[in-house]
Design a protein around this motif. Structure first.
Motif, short mmCIF file in Angstrom:
data_model
loop_
_atom_site.label_atom_id
_atom_site.label_comp_id
_atom_site.label_asym_id
_atom_site.label_seq_id
_atom_site.Cartn_x
_atom_site.Cartn_y
_atom_site.Cartn_z
N UNK A 1 0.84 -1.20 0.00
CA UNK A 1 0.00 0.00 0.00
C UNK A 1 0.88 1.25 0.00
N UNK A 2 1.91 1.27 0.85
CA UNK A 2 2.82 2.42 0.91
C UNK A 2 3.52 2.62 -0.43
N UNK A 3 3.92 1.54 -1.05
CA UNK A 3 4.61 1.63 -2.33
C UNK A 3 3.70 2.17 -3.43
N UNK B 1 2.28 6.72 -7.42
CA UNK B 1 1.45 7.93 -7.43
C UNK B 1 -0.05 7.65 -7.25
N UNK B 2 -0.36 6.58 -6.55
CA UNK B 2 -1.77 6.25 -6.28
C UNK B 2 -2.19 6.91 -4.95
N UNK B 3 -2.19 8.23 -4.95
CA UNK B 3 -2.36 8.98 -3.71
C UNK B 3 -3.75 8.86 -3.10
N UNK B 4 -4.74 8.55 -3.92
CA UNK B 4 -6.12 8.58 -3.45
C UNK B 4 -6.68 7.20 -3.06
N UNK B 5 -5.86 6.16 -3.08
CA UNK B 5 -6.38 4.84 -2.72
C UNK B 5 -6.74 4.79 -1.25
N UNK B 6 -7.73 3.97 -0.92
CA UNK B 6 -8.19 3.80 0.46
C UNK B 6 -7.70 2.47 1.00
N UNK B 7 -7.49 2.43 2.31
CA UNK B 7 -7.06 1.20 2.95
C UNK B 7 -7.78 0.96 4.26
N UNK C 1 -6.23 9.83 0.44
CA UNK C 1 -7.35 8.93 0.59
C UNK C 1 -7.81 8.79 2.03
N UNK C 2 -8.51 7.69 2.29
CA UNK C 2 -9.00 7.36 3.64
C UNK C 2 -8.31 6.09 4.10
N UNK C 3 -7.67 6.17 5.24
CA UNK C 3 -7.03 5.00 5.83
C UNK C 3 -7.70 4.72 7.17
N UNK C 4 -8.36 3.56 7.26
CA UNK C 4 -9.11 3.20 8.45
C UNK C 4 -8.42 2.03 9.15
#
Length: 361
Positions: A64-66, A72-78, A105-108
């Motif tokens: 995910x960090x990579x 450049x996948x700045x908006x992905x959620x985890x 993004x949103x990281x929960x």
């Protein structure tokens, strides 16, 4: 006989070559993040119409960090699905964790814990380096480990940059420290967020810090902003319902600089509401200027401190500006109290013209 032997050798060579090619293809599916090998993408789920990657292992989190940092996948959620021990991907031996930076993004964390975080030598140090969008949210995660850096350093987020970004329901147990290398590197250090520069709509809410926080300024002229929750917050930002249990200090006896140190925030132009400090504050050595307060070292402009309590001691080896709530006040203190057995200080050592103090002990 010679022909059969030659054919057998050729088959052996072909088989070995095929195995090598297969191995190389497998290696090619791995992405290297510093010294961290990152596996294939984790599975996903849909929440409120948004896709979330389900993160249950250290390798998942490294992937995910990579994706954010390198692809450049700045908006992905985890979303975490289990407690994660990062010691298999970052350590003193393996190398530093590379913070998730530029995140939008949103990281929960879903109430799970990330332990074994080892993050050193980063300008923006923490599990996350920088939150960079109004929609960026980090929530419901607990962090344990060791975090140090050179400028913006927090256990959860080094630099909350954008107006509207949020850090909610996060807990830090990591030890957090920062040391600068030049006068241009002012230090911003907090247990949860290093520098809180998000303005209107931005919030650090329902967060707790247990880790000790230390700033080590190594050059003359640098300014230091250090607090149990965050080092510095800007106008219209909100720190609400937060608690600090960690001790806060500059950890140094020789360097000359400017220190703003608080149990919740080192320096604020925003709002600090319903917060509680249990940690002790101590400033070592002689600096150019020292402001220490049980809630905020300095509160400027339209800053408001309301419904807070300080239960920590405040001390300095130098002639510092010390207050039970703030070292210096250019704003408002309302309904805020402190343990008079821990400190005999007044609410603020310095009150500017126009500042107000209401209903304090």
């Amino acid at each position: 006989m010679v022909r059969r032997t030659t054919m057998k050798k050729r088959k052996t060579v072909l088989k070995t070559t095929s195995m090598l090619i297969a191995a190389l293809m497998l290696i090619a599916t791995l992405v290297v993040l510093g010294t961290i090998s990152v596996s294939a993408a984790p599975s996903t789920t849909t929440i409120d119409g948004e896709t979330y990657y389900l993160i249950g292992t250290a390798e998942d989190l490294a992937w995910f960090a990579n994706e954010v940092n390198e692809n450049d996948q700045y908006k992905i959620n985890g979303k975490l699905t289990a407690n994660i021990d990062l010691s298999s991907v970052c350590s003193e031996t393996l190398g530093s964790w590379t913070p998730i930076s530029g995140y939008q993004g949103i990281f929960d964390g879903a109430g799970f814990e990330i332990s074994g975080l080892y993050c050193t030598g980063q300008e923006m140090g923490g599990l996350f380096g920088r939150l960079y969008d109004a929609n960026a949210v980090v929530k419901n995660v607990t962090v344990r480990g060791y975090v140090s850096g050179t400028r913006y350093v927090g256990g959860v987020v080094g630099y909350l940059y954008s107006t509207g970004a949020k850090v909610i329901n996060c807990v830090n147990y990591a030890t957090v420290s920062a040391s600068n290398s030049s006068t241009s590197n002012d230090l911003y250090i907090g247990g949860v967020v290093g520098y809180f520069s998000g303005g209107e709509g931005s919030v650090i809410e329902n967060c707790i810090n247990y880790g000790d926080i230390t700033a080590i300024p190594t050059v003359s002229g640098a300014e230091v902003y250090i607090g149990g929750i965050t080092g510095r917050s800007v106008a219209e930002s909100v720190i609400r319902n937060c608690v600090n249990y960690g001790d806060v200090s500059d950890g140094d006896t020789t360097s000359v600089g400017w220190i703003n140190m608080g149990g919740i925030v080192g320096f604020t132009r925003g709002n600090v509401i319903n917060c509680y400090n249990e940690g002790d504050l101590h400033q070592y050595g002689v600096k150019n200027s020292q402001k220490l307060g049980g809630i905020a070292g300095s509160a400027y402009d339209s800053a408001k401190i309301e419904n807070c309590f300080n239960n920590g001691s405040i001390s300095s080896d130098a002639d510092a500006t010390l207050g039970a709530v703030t070292g210096e006040l250019f704003g408002t203190i309302n309904n805020t109290y402190w343990n008079t057995e821990k400190t005999s200080l007044n609410a603020s050592a310095y009150l500017s013209s126009g500042s107000t103090v209401n209903n304090t002990s």
